[in-house]
Design a protein around this motif. Structure first.
Motif, PDB file in Angstrom:
ATOM      1  N   LYS A 119       0.967  -1.310   0.106  1.00 32.07           N
ATOM      2  CA  LYS A 119      -0.024   0.179  -0.064  1.00 32.07           C
ATOM      3  C   LYS A 119       0.876   1.253  -0.082  1.00 32.07           C
ATOM      4  O   LYS A 119       0.406   2.445  -0.227  1.00 32.07           O
ATOM      5  N   ARG A 121       3.234   4.127   4.799  1.00 34.17           N
ATOM      6  CA  ARG A 121       4.126   5.003   5.614  1.00 34.17           C
ATOM      7  C   ARG A 121       4.500   6.095   4.712  1.00 34.17           C
ATOM      8  O   ARG A 121       4.305   7.323   5.102  1.00 34.17           O
ATOM      9  N   HIS A 158      10.549  -0.140   5.655  1.00 37.61           N
ATOM     10  CA  HIS A 158       9.460  -0.958   5.810  1.00 37.61           C
ATOM     11  C   HIS A 158       9.946  -2.112   5.135  1.00 37.61           C
ATOM     12  O   HIS A 158       9.515  -3.406   5.653  1.00 37.61           O
ATOM     13  N   TYR A 184      12.571  -3.641   4.668  1.00 34.64           N
ATOM     14  CA  TYR A 184      13.744  -4.168   5.075  1.00 34.64           C
ATOM     15  C   TYR A 184      12.929  -4.990   6.363  1.00 34.64           C
ATOM     16  O   TYR A 184      13.378  -6.252   6.385  1.00 34.64           O
ATOM     17  N   ARG A 188       2.534 -10.363   0.115  1.00 37.10           N
ATOM     18  CA  ARG A 188       1.991  -9.381  -1.287  1.00 37.10           C
ATOM     19  C   ARG A 188       1.633 -10.514  -2.200  1.00 37.10           C
ATOM     20  O   ARG A 188       1.913 -10.032  -3.539  1.00 37.10           O
TER      21      ARG A 188
HETATM   22  C1  GRG Z   1      14.156  -4.415   9.919  1.00 36.75           C
HETATM   23  C2  GRG Z   1      14.216  -2.243  11.385  1.00 36.75           C
HETATM   24  C3  GRG Z   1      14.088  -3.604  11.375  1.00 36.75           C
HETATM   25  C4  GRG Z   1      13.999  -4.545  12.289  1.00 36.75           C
HETATM   26  C5  GRG Z   1      14.005  -5.973  12.380  1.00 36.75           C
HETATM   27  C6  GRG Z   1      11.753  -7.810  11.623  1.00 36.75           C
HETATM   28  C7  GRG Z   1      11.686  -6.716  12.391  1.00 36.75           C
HETATM   29  C8  GRG Z   1      12.878  -6.319  13.360  1.00 36.75           C
HETATM   30  C9  GRG Z   1      10.566  -6.021  12.665  1.00 36.75           C
HETATM   31  C10 GRG Z   1       9.387  -6.538  11.951  1.00 36.75           C
HETATM   32  C11 GRG Z   1       8.301  -5.218  12.072  1.00 36.75           C
HETATM   33  C12 GRG Z   1       7.097  -5.662  11.341  1.00 36.75           C
HETATM   34  C13 GRG Z   1       7.437  -6.625  10.251  1.00 36.75           C
HETATM   35  C14 GRG Z   1       6.228  -5.178  11.632  1.00 36.75           C
HETATM   36  C15 GRG Z   1       4.683  -5.563  10.971  1.00 36.75           C
HETATM   37  C16 GRG Z   1       4.289  -4.259  10.746  1.00 36.75           C
HETATM   38  C17 GRG Z   1       3.130  -4.455   9.708  1.00 36.75           C
HETATM   39  C18 GRG Z   1       1.769  -4.295  10.119  1.00 36.75           C
HETATM   40  C19 GRG Z   1       3.331  -4.715   8.417  1.00 36.75           C
HETATM   41  C20 GRG Z   1       2.168  -4.922   7.472  1.00 36.75           C
HETATM   42  O1  GRG Z   1       2.301  -3.520   6.610  1.00 36.75           O
HETATM   43  P1  GRG Z   1       1.552  -2.925   5.547  1.00 36.75           P
HETATM   44  O2  GRG Z   1       0.012  -3.505   5.707  1.00 36.75           O
HETATM   45  O3  GRG Z   1       2.132  -3.862   4.431  1.00 36.75           O
HETATM   46  O4  GRG Z   1       1.742  -1.605   5.200  1.00 36.75           O
HETATM   47  P2  GRG Z   1       2.226  -3.445   2.955  1.00 36.75           P
HETATM   48  O5  GRG Z   1       2.327  -4.770   1.969  1.00 36.75           O
HETATM   49  O6  GRG Z   1       0.971  -2.917   2.405  1.00 36.75           O
HETATM   50  O7  GRG Z   1       3.354  -2.738   2.697  1.00 36.75           O
END
Ligand code: GRG
Length: 294
Positions: free
Chosen positions: A45, A48, A77, A79, A96
């Motif tokens: 999407k 951010r 994000h 990453y 995705r």
């Molecule tokens: C990589 C900085 C860093 C740290 C490593 C793996 C990790 C520690 C953190 C993971 C954080 C994480 C994946 C949080 C989930 C957040 C989340 C709701 C993700 C989904 O986001 P959307 O819905 O996805 O925006 P799209 O696919 O639309 O981008």
């Protein structure tokens, strides 16, 4: 209740800018560029980065001034998603609607693709020529580094891992959601406001708005993992339950989780009251978060 439409025009601006900034040609060793590109351009999407654009615009910044930071947010994000999907963390094969980075390129390359995107985010923001003065760029870098490291996302992820298979209390669940998801979303809105040189009072209101928006975003993420559709989400549903993760539905039940998401959206919108600038696009985004299906 308002059912807001997602600002696809802004998403398209981010998409085009990502193509503009990311190296068009693979250099040696090509596999790392291919892995980074696969995850960066696999959809999403761009929430951010869109939030950063809308906030910056609301306070008077020009789109070109915001785009490098918006794209940097998307690198960070991406990453976090690559690393989150790794076998050592969530071990997910689908993201995705496409195979995850480690499935296509191997775990070693996926780890390095994540690392490279993280560094590239700050390189992009610091090296892009815009009219934004250096002090504000420095502040943006501070915001994003704070949100993505041990003060933010990493600690949230660690607490999340530690909560698996445990009965956690509400304060730990809030900690996980605030750090893992909330901090980067908050930094996106704050960065937009910083680029636009918003006042301290405005920055405070934006912070409160984005913190509540981030909370609503994560609660709806939890809810969609229970009731969402794999085709729409592009990932397997039920992952939280399989990993025995602490979530709002698991702690409070679906109805109460939905009520809490609405409360967070109301709080977010109320935080924008009495602003002297037009914040209607941010209000619409908050309603999108509440009603989202993916
Ligand atoms: C990589 C900085 C860093 C740290 C490593 C793996 C990790 C520690 C953190 C993971 C954080 C994480 C994946 C949080 C989930 C957040 C989340 C709701 C993700 C989904 O986001 P959307 O819905 O996805 O925006 P799209 O696919 O639309 O981008």
């Amino acid at each position: 209740m308002t059912k807001a439409i997602y600002p696809d025009d802004k998403r398209k601006l981010v998409e085009d800018a990502l193509y503009h900034f990311f190296p068009a040609k693979d250099r040696y060793p090509e596999i790392i560029y291919k892995a980074m590109r696969h995850s960066l351009f696999s959809g999403g999407k761009r929430f951010r980065s869109v939030l950063c654009l809308l906030t910056g615009e609301a306070f008077g910044a020009e789109i070109d001034e915001i785009l490098p930071t918006a794209c940097g947010l998307e690198y960070i994000h991406t990453y976090s998603l690559i690393h989150d999907d790794l076998p050592a963390i969530d071990n997910d094969d689908l993201r995705r609607g496409k195979p995850t980075c480690h499935v296509l390129f191997g775990e070693d390359i996926a780890i390095l693709a994540g690392d490279a995107l993280f560094a590239e985010a700050f390189y992009l923001i610091a090296s892009s020529q815009t009219k934004v003065e250096a002090a504000r760029i420095l502040k943006v870098i501070e915001e994003l580094a704070y949100a993505s490291g041990v003060r933010g996302m990493v600690s949230g992820q660690v607490a999340d891992l530690q909560s698996a298979d445990k009965q956690v209390k509400t304060d730990i669940l809030n900690f996980i959601h605030e750090r893992k998801t909330g901090e980067l979303i908050t930094s996106a809105a704050r960065a937009g406001a910083v680029i636009a040189d918003a006042s301290d009072t405005e920055l405070e209101k934006v912070t409160r708005f984005a913190q509540q928006l981030g909370l609503a975003f994560q609660i709806t993420d939890d809810i969609l993992d229970v009731v969402g559709e794999t085709d729409l989400l592009g990932k397997e549903v039920g992952s939280d339950e399989r990993h025995n993760k602490a979530t709002f539905p698991s702690l409070f039940g679906l109805d109460e989780a939905k009520r809490k998401a609405k409360e967070a959206v109301d709080n977010a919108i109320n935080a924008l009251i009495d602003m002297e600038v037009d914040t209607s696009s941010l209000v619409d985004l908050a309603w999108f978060v509440y009603n989202r299906e993916h």
